[in-house]
Design a protein around this motif. Structure first.
Motif, PDB file in Angstrom:
ATOM      1  N   GLU A 114       0.933  -1.202   0.109  1.00  0.00           N
ATOM      2  CA  GLU A 114      -0.148  -0.057  -0.020  1.00  0.00           C
ATOM      3  C   GLU A 114       0.727   1.176  -0.093  1.00  0.00           C
ATOM      4  O   GLU A 114       0.590   2.122  -0.879  1.00  0.00           O
ATOM      5  N   PHE A 115       1.734   1.424   0.883  1.00  0.00           N
ATOM      6  CA  PHE A 115       2.367   2.637   1.218  1.00  0.00           C
ATOM      7  C   PHE A 115       3.405   2.628   0.154  1.00  0.00           C
ATOM      8  O   PHE A 115       4.055   3.893  -0.303  1.00  0.00           O
ATOM      9  N   PHE A 116       4.059   1.708  -0.307  1.00  0.00           N
ATOM     10  CA  PHE A 116       5.493   1.944  -1.276  1.00  0.00           C
ATOM     11  C   PHE A 116       5.286   1.588  -2.518  1.00  0.00           C
ATOM     12  O   PHE A 116       5.313   2.297  -3.428  1.00  0.00           O
ATOM     13  N   ASN A 162       9.338   4.890   5.762  1.00  0.00           N
ATOM     14  CA  ASN A 162       9.186   3.962   7.078  1.00  0.00           C
ATOM     15  C   ASN A 162       7.974   3.298   6.841  1.00  0.00           C
ATOM     16  O   ASN A 162       6.854   4.124   6.784  1.00  0.00           O
ATOM     17  N   VAL A 163       7.794   1.898   7.066  1.00  0.00           N
ATOM     18  CA  VAL A 163       6.654   1.334   6.918  1.00  0.00           C
ATOM     19  C   VAL A 163       6.552   0.265   8.286  1.00  0.00           C
ATOM     20  O   VAL A 163       7.371  -0.484   8.320  1.00  0.00           O
ATOM     21  N   ALA A 164       5.676   0.620   9.149  1.00  0.00           N
ATOM     22  CA  ALA A 164       5.618  -0.303  10.503  1.00  0.00           C
ATOM     23  C   ALA A 164       4.987  -1.919  10.171  1.00  0.00           C
ATOM     24  O   ALA A 164       4.250  -1.778   9.105  1.00  0.00           O
ATOM     25  N   ARG A 165       5.362  -2.560  10.825  1.00  0.00           N
ATOM     26  CA  ARG A 165       4.631  -4.041  10.547  1.00  0.00           C
ATOM     27  C   ARG A 165       3.218  -3.936  11.305  1.00  0.00           C
ATOM     28  O   ARG A 165       3.075  -2.887  12.063  1.00  0.00           O
ATOM     29  N   ILE A 195       9.436  10.126   5.382  1.00  0.00           N
ATOM     30  CA  ILE A 195       8.100   9.675   5.383  1.00  0.00           C
ATOM     31  C   ILE A 195       7.551   8.447   6.131  1.00  0.00           C
ATOM     32  O   ILE A 195       8.048   7.440   5.562  1.00  0.00           O
ATOM     33  N   THR A 196       6.529   8.589   7.031  1.00  0.00           N
ATOM     34  CA  THR A 196       6.235   7.402   7.623  1.00  0.00           C
ATOM     35  C   THR A 196       4.666   7.145   7.565  1.00  0.00           C
ATOM     36  O   THR A 196       3.979   8.139   7.595  1.00  0.00           O
ATOM     37  N   ASP A 197       4.325   5.772   7.613  1.00  0.00           N
ATOM     38  CA  ASP A 197       3.154   5.526   7.709  1.00  0.00           C
ATOM     39  C   ASP A 197       2.535   6.091   8.862  1.00  0.00           C
ATOM     40  O   ASP A 197       3.267   6.295  10.047  1.00  0.00           O
ATOM     41  N   ALA A 198       1.246   6.427   9.191  1.00  0.00           N
ATOM     42  CA  ALA A 198       0.542   6.814  10.287  1.00  0.00           C
ATOM     43  C   ALA A 198       0.510   5.930  11.491  1.00  0.00           C
ATOM     44  O   ALA A 198       0.031   4.753  11.222  1.00  0.00           O
ATOM     45  N   ALA A 240       2.118   9.820   6.649  1.00  0.00           N
ATOM     46  CA  ALA A 240       1.015   9.262   5.223  1.00  0.00           C
ATOM     47  C   ALA A 240       0.063   8.340   5.698  1.00  0.00           C
ATOM     48  O   ALA A 240       0.418   7.331   6.474  1.00  0.00           O
ATOM     49  N   ARG A 241      -1.076   8.493   5.683  1.00  0.00           N
ATOM     50  CA  ARG A 241      -2.259   7.642   5.788  1.00  0.00           C
ATOM     51  C   ARG A 241      -2.179   6.309   4.926  1.00  0.00           C
ATOM     52  O   ARG A 241      -2.955   5.337   5.109  1.00  0.00           O
ATOM     53  N   ASP A 242      -1.980   6.708   3.667  1.00  0.00           N
ATOM     54  CA  ASP A 242      -1.895   5.597   2.582  1.00  0.00           C
ATOM     55  C   ASP A 242      -0.893   5.898   1.481  1.00  0.00           C
ATOM     56  O   ASP A 242      -0.250   6.938   1.580  1.00  0.00           O
ATOM     57  N   GLY A 243      -0.954   5.165   0.412  1.00  0.00           N
ATOM     58  CA  GLY A 243      -0.152   5.095  -0.722  1.00  0.00           C
ATOM     59  C   GLY A 243      -0.405   6.357  -1.259  1.00  0.00           C
ATOM     60  O   GLY A 243       0.496   6.932  -1.949  1.00  0.00           O
ATOM     61  N   GLN A 244      -1.514   6.919  -1.414  1.00  0.00           N
ATOM     62  CA  GLN A 244      -1.719   7.963  -2.134  1.00  0.00           C
ATOM     63  C   GLN A 244      -1.197   9.399  -1.592  1.00  0.00           C
ATOM     64  O   GLN A 244      -0.554  10.294  -1.838  1.00  0.00           O
ATOM     65  N   ASP A 245      -1.272   9.339   0.008  1.00  0.00           N
ATOM     66  CA  ASP A 245      -0.375  10.349   0.635  1.00  0.00           C
ATOM     67  C   ASP A 245       1.024  10.406   0.313  1.00  0.00           C
ATOM     68  O   ASP A 245       1.451  11.272   0.356  1.00  0.00           O
ATOM     69  N   VAL A 246       1.511   9.186   0.466  1.00  0.00           N
ATOM     70  CA  VAL A 246       2.887   9.047   0.009  1.00  0.00           C
ATOM     71  C   VAL A 246       3.221   9.466  -1.354  1.00  0.00           C
ATOM     72  O   VAL A 246       4.058  10.465  -1.410  1.00  0.00           O
TER      73      VAL A 246
END
Length: 366
Positions: free
Chosen positions: A204-206, A257-260, A285-288, A305-311
């Protein structure tokens, strides 16, 4: 005090994201006079992918992943003043926890150090006979990699006497700004191993952000991604050694950064990569996730970022000047508030306080 620490690996970060966390805290404890012995199994090809040689500040015992070797290292726990079993060793985890705590000397502090507390707690909720649940009444305390009050409350609810988060941090002697490296040139880079509880969030985020911006360049580092289908504008780097982290963070326009899953759901769990990137003055840039403000200020020291669009939106709007401004602000914040020197002082105080309390309790019983 003599500290016997049973963990995944101090010498290698290969499939072992906790390596820099262990190094940062244990080196600081050694600097404060503690004698550290770190026990790690020869498993998962980690010894073939070492980042460091055995350091002068710790004795490192690499043992074969066999029952016979396990018995030998368990027996050595009896020589320590503090016995620590970390989560996620990867082999003989249950036997290690039960064994080293049973072998510990009567005066020793017994500590379970959970580097993935949210996941461990999920397992404990579903297993009444979980090894950690069984061990908690005999442990003096639980330390965690993060998790904030939700993790503290959960562990106390399971019967832990004390639970204290010791967060990730920056080691400014190993992570710092360096000149860019053309090998890592891109608009957005992500570093993390391919894990079941992270993969969907990376998609999603990347990967979604990459698909939304086909004219921008993306780089993914870490193990396991070579078989993953990706957009044409994504390069896969493979394992990135600790010595390469600074260039990996400094070169791109921004890093992600993408958290588990478990860490994102419970919050208050910044990954090691957050502080490594900030230490290199990278634009992060980090996921929320809940609690980010405890560590970095959104829109000033980090982009959230809340999602990939935000990224994709963050990256599209980002200029070199703005990226540099955010990176330098993050560097100043973590050097002031989030270093391993500070974490080491925290753990040193925890050990001193707990040892004094345990000694007083024994005298009272006597």
């Amino acid at each position: 005090m003599k500290i016997a620490f049973y963990g995944s690996s101090l010498l290698s970060s290969y499939w072992n994201g906790a390596a820099t966390y262990y190094r940062g805290i244990l080196r600081e404890l050694a600097a404060r006079g503690h004698a550290i012995t770190f026990y790690e199994p020869d498993a998962f090809d980690r010894q073939q992918h070492r980042d460091i040689d055995p350091p002068e500040w710790a004795r490192v015992v690499v043992y074969p992943a066999t029952a016979e070797a396990l018995a030998e290292v368990i027996a050595e726990a009896a020589q320590a003043d503090v016995v620590v079993k970390a989560s996620g060793v990867g082999v003989f985890d249950d036997e290690l926890l039960e064994g080293v705590m049973a072998s510990a000397a009567p005066h020793a502090l017994r500590i379970f150090w959970d580097v993935d507390a949210a996941a461990t707690l999920d397992e404990m909720r579903g297993q009444a006979d979980h090894v950690v649940r069984r061990a908690l009444p005999k442990l003096d305390m639980v330390l965690t990699y993060g998790g904030g009050q939700p993790v503290i409350d959960a562990y106390r609810g399971f019967g832990a006497r004390t639970c204290i988060p010791v967060y990730n941090a920056l080691d400014p002697t190993s992570h710092f700004p360096v000149p860019p490296d053309p090998d890592f040139q891109c608009d957005l880079a992500f570093l993390g191993n391919r894990l079941p509880d992270r993969e969907a969030r990376v998609e999603e985020f990347f990967l979604r952000a990459a698909a939304l911006l086909p004219d921008r360049s993306f780089l993914i580092g870490g193990n396991g991604w070579e078989s993953k289908a990706m957009p044409a504008n994504v390069r896969h780097r493979g394992h990135v050694y600790t010595a390469q982290h600074n260039a990996f963070n400094c070169t791109p326009l921004a890093v992600l950064n993408v958290a588990r899953d478990s860490m994102a759901s419970i919050g208050f769990s910044p990954a090691t990569r957050v502080f490594e990137a900030a230490g290199a003055a990278a634009c992060l840039i980090t996921d929320a996730w809940e609690g980010i403000e405890m560590f970095l200020t959104p829109n000033e020291e980090v982009l959230v970022a809340r999602d990939g669009q935000d990224v994709a939106d963050h990256l599209s709007a980002l200029t070199v000047e703005r990226a540099r401004e955010i990176g330098l602000a993050a560097l100043a914040r973590v050097k002031a508030e989030h270093t391993y020197a500070l974490r080491g002082a925290q753990v040193d105080e925890i050990l001193s306080t707990q040892a004094s309390m345990l000694s007083a309790a024994r005298l009272e019983r006597a």
